[in-house]
Design an enzyme around this catalytic site. Structure first.
Site, short mmCIF file in Angstrom:
data_model
loop_
_atom_site.label_atom_id
_atom_site.label_comp_id
_atom_site.label_asym_id
_atom_site.label_seq_id
_atom_site.Cartn_x
_atom_site.Cartn_y
_atom_site.Cartn_z
N LYS A 174 0.81 -1.22 0.00
CA LYS A 174 0.00 0.00 0.00
C LYS A 174 0.85 1.27 0.00
O LYS A 174 0.51 2.25 -0.68
CB LYS A 174 -0.95 0.00 1.19
N THR A 175 1.96 1.27 0.74
CA THR A 175 2.82 2.45 0.76
C THR A 175 3.41 2.70 -0.62
O THR A 175 3.52 3.84 -1.08
CB THR A 175 3.95 2.29 1.79
N ASP A 183 -3.56 7.14 5.11
CA ASP A 183 -3.14 5.76 5.31
C ASP A 183 -3.80 5.20 6.57
O ASP A 183 -4.21 5.95 7.46
CB ASP A 183 -1.61 5.73 5.45
N GLU A 184 -3.89 3.87 6.64
CA GLU A 184 -4.46 3.18 7.81
C GLU A 184 -5.83 3.75 8.18
O GLU A 184 -6.13 4.01 9.35
CB GLU A 184 -3.50 3.27 9.01
N GLN A 212 -7.84 -5.37 9.45
CA GLN A 212 -6.78 -5.02 10.39
C GLN A 212 -7.19 -3.89 11.34
O GLN A 212 -6.34 -3.20 11.90
CB GLN A 212 -5.51 -4.62 9.62
N ARG A 248 1.98 -11.06 10.15
CA ARG A 248 3.29 -10.44 10.38
C ARG A 248 4.40 -11.37 9.91
O ARG A 248 5.53 -10.94 9.69
CB ARG A 248 3.52 -10.16 11.87
#
Length: 760
Positions: free
Chosen positions: A32-33, A219-220, A250, A604
């Site tokens: 995504k970044t 973001d997020e 998430q 993770r």
């Protein structure tokens, strides 16, 4: 070759869809970044957008720093005009210009959690509140949640009109905000709320930022609360070129105020929104993703998506079951050591995740015995250490004399003989005159109640005024050196002879290095700017600053946004993970958030994922240990993805546990083989047998639980925790679970058979 050719098709769609509202549903590890950075590059290079008109918001300084670095590298010249910031940093910049429009000075200070705690504690004393019935921590949480929901003091008071306890909390809320305002201070929640207030009360200020930020990226987005949602909505309301990136699977910060409805209802807020799913994962093996997908698909309130990868299947998910939490911890420590040695990996390639902080103790001890260096993420933050807060309090007082909290912290550092009685008299005088605590100190000779202490007080205020005069010509580093010299702070640490004195001195040197680094990057910054930056620091911002690679121990919440080649998730037991609260909750939301947390933990892992389960775990300071079933989340993973298969649970006495029960453990080091010979294991066996007998589950037993001689509201006594009030009693299959609010030990949850509570 174009820089966009390296993107997959869905990523390209996210980059090239520039106009109107866009929701990028970005699964874990889906890049995504990378998409956001390339999207910004595309806006500038292909769409001709001025970098000055682009805003990118994220949550942590670490994430903002990474995005800033990648934007600068990809775009080059002109990228410095793009505003890449956290929510809080963005609001600080805005309020530094316009805080005077809502009644603050623009050099306001920012209060961290410790500062907020101190204020609430003072308010409890001032209002003579009984903390046995209203908890300070709970009140702080309620105030924070109110601000997250943009509920003002006035609205809170109105809503609380018919409830005595709520009215008391409203009174504390008002006093808390009054104290902040008087100190020219804002807490973290205020930074968002006051920016929203500024925009709503001063449309011309909002219009200025709407004109500047024509393309907004968040973001997020799944972690935003109501106040952050409203802030973004206001900024994007004119141009509506809003791109939010997030993953509802998430969303794990409900306890911090995160509102999952913001992302789930994005298309309701913006009916013409384009939704783009990023499902290709670049982090984990397919086996790990299949297991995580299998778990999260049990949630109902989610947007449908499934992660996949081009990587091979990879290792199966390792599942290991142990008789006790001690055995579990020892396995993890030695397994990490063995894999690190055999594969030639640094310990920093491994992480152990757990649901509650209480689990870290056994893990840390086991690693120490195994010779595995560890770092616990979420310990005492650098900026929360006493010596750092002392030095910063001097800087805050020099910068802003209205900060009563900072002034009171250093008024006797070093000792000046200004006692608690004098401080109280000064505060009373400040309250009566409606001025700051420091302003009262400066006129101590003219106040009768302070006349006797005037000489001592003047030495302190003269010192502060001396430092203020020096600030006009000194750098902050020079000023800090002068503070340390004039106060003799370093010398005091050296003379105290504490074993941690050297560490504390080194921490002060580290603070100097941090200040120097800040001003090298921000040459025109003021002292207020640095203090604001320090206040917004988080533990994760310096996670990688380690000379020696260490195994990381952290909660699942702290692991969000991180990745490791090898991950262990400990404590996969019903009642631990998912928590007992989520299991017993009538609402589906609690259990679904726990499942999202499990999904986050599993994703993770890059190459190897190990899940561990202990049949027996002692909690609550040695009281309330019990036999637990394997986590329901494990049972949601298909058997073919696990290297150990679940078996039908059987109720057995503790001494009768065998390798065939639930899951087999392949780890039997000598230390564990001897464990049942220790004093603790027989005691655990006795406790479990007693529990089985009482619950009617022991062999041949028909016994049922008798009635307790106390009920909710009764006062009881515990041999270790003292006196308290019973606040809740839950009937469970084998015992009563009793919640007690102890006078001195706080709230404890324990089982009746072990607690042996006596009614008083």
């Amino acid at each position: 070759m174009s820089i966009y050719d390296t993107l997959n098709e869905q990523q390209k769609k996210g980059v090239f869809t520039t106009e109107g509202p866009v929701l990028l549903l970005a699964g874990a590890g889906s890049g995504k970044t990378r998409v956001m950075v390339h999207r910004i590059a595309y806006l500038i290079e292909e769409m001709g957008v001025n970098p000055f008109n682009i805003l990118a918001i994220t949550f942590t300084n670490k994430a903002a720093g990474e995005m800033r670095s990648r934007v600068d590298k990809l775009i080059g010249f002109g990228s410095e005009q793009i505003w890449v910031s956290t929510f809080h940093s963005m609001c600080v910049k805005i309020l530094r210009r316009f805080a005077d429009k809502i009644g603050y000075d623009t050099n306001f200070v920012i209060y961290d959690t410790d500062d907020s705690k101190a204020i609430v504690k003072e308010i409890f004393k001032k209002l003579q509140l009984d903390s046995l019935h209203i908890k300070e921590g709970a009140v702080r949480g309620i105030i924070s949640r109110a601000k997250d929901e943009l509920i003002s003091v006035e609205q809170f008071e109105k809503d609380a009109a018919y409830d005595y306890k709520e009215r008391k909390i409203a009174e504390i809320y008002r006093e808390y905000q009054t104290t902040l305002k008087k100190n020219n201070a804002m807490d973290f929640d205020d930074l968002i709320c006051n920016t929203v207030k500024l925009f709503k009360e001063h449309p011309q200020v909002l219009a200025n930022y709407q004109e500047r930020f024509q393309y907004i990226h968040v973001d997020e987005y799944q972690d935003t609360n109501t106040a952050q949602f409203e802030l973004v909505r206001l900024l994007a309301d004119k141009n509506r070129n809003l791109c939010v990136v997030g993953d509802d699977d998430q969303s794990i910060y409900k306890f911090r105020g995160a509102n999952i409805r913001n992302i789930l209802g994005f298309e309701e807020t913006y009916p013409n929104a384009t939704v783009i799913k990023l499902e290709e994962n670049y982090r984990s093996t397919q086996n790990i993703l299949d297991a995580a997908n299998a778990v999260i698909h049990n949630n109902v309130r989610r947007k449908d998506k499934s992660l996949w990868t081009r990587k091979d299947g990879g290792n199966p998910i390792h599942f290991r079951q142990f008789d006790s939490a001690d055995e579990e911890a020892e396995f993890i420590a030695y397994d990490v050591k063995s894999k690190a040695r055999e594969l030639g990996l640094p310990y920093s390639d491994f992480a152990v995740l757990y649901r509650t902080n209480a689990q870290s103790n056994l893990l840390e001890k086991a690693c120490k015995r195994a010779g595995v260096p560890t770092k616990i993420v979420g310990g005492i933050s650098f900026f929360s250490r006493k010596e750092i807060k002392d030095v910063l309090a001097y800087l805050k007082t020099i910068d802003n004399g209205k900060d009563d909290l900072a002034v009171k912290r250093i008024i006797n550092i070093p000792k000046r003989g200004i006692g608690a009685t004098t401080i109280l008299k000064a505060q009373v005088a400040a309250d009566e005159e409606g001025i700051s605590f420091y302003d009262v100190l400066k006129k101590a000779r003219s106040i009768p109640s302070l006349a006797k202490s005037a000489d001592k007080i003047e030495k302190f205020t003269d010192l502060i005024e001396y430092f203020r005069h020096r600030l006009e010509n000194y750098t902050v580093i020079d000023l800090m050196d002068e503070i340390l010299a004039k106060t003799g702070y370093i010398q005091i640490l050296e003379e105290d002879g504490d074993e941690d004195a050297l560490d504390r001195i080194n921490n002060i040197k580290e603070l100097e290095a941090d200040i120097l680094a800040f001003y090298e990057k921000n040459e025109e910054a003021t002292l207020s700017d640095y203090l604001a930056d320090a206040a917004l620091f988080t533990d994760l911002d310096k996670l990688d600053d380690e000379d020696v690679p260490k195994l990381l121990l952290m909660t699942l919440h702290a692991a969000k946004g991180l990745e490791f080649p090898n991950v262990y998730i400990a404590g996969m037991e019903d009642g631990i993970f998912p928590s007992s609260q989520a299991r017993s909750s009538e609402s589906r939301d609690e259990l679904e958030e726990e499942r999202r947390l499990c999904y986050v933990g599993m994703t993770r892992a890059m190459n190897d994922l190990t899940l561990t389960y202990a049949k027996y775990r002692l909690l609550y300071g040695g009281y309330g240990g019990e036999y637990r079933a394997v986590s329901s989340f494990i049972r949601e993973i298909p058997n073919e993805l696990l290297d150990n298969k679940p078996q039908v649970r059987r109720t057995r006495d503790f001494d009768d546990y065998g390798d065939d029960n639930v899951f087999a453990s392949s780890f039997k080091p000598k230390a564990i083989a001897r464990a049942k010979q220790t004093e603790r294991m027989p005691q655990m066996a006795k406790e479990v047998k007693a529990l089985n007998q009482i619950s009617g589950l022991a062999k041949g037993s028909d016994m049922n639980l008798g009635d307790l001689d106390y009920t909710v509201g009764d006062r009881v006594r515990h041999i270790k925790f003292g006196d308290g009030t019973v606040t809740k009693i839950d009937r469970e299959p084998r015992d009563y679970k009793v919640t007690v609010d102890f006078d001195t030990a706080g709230t404890r949850i324990m089982y009746a058979i072990f607690s042996k509570l006596k009614k008083i």
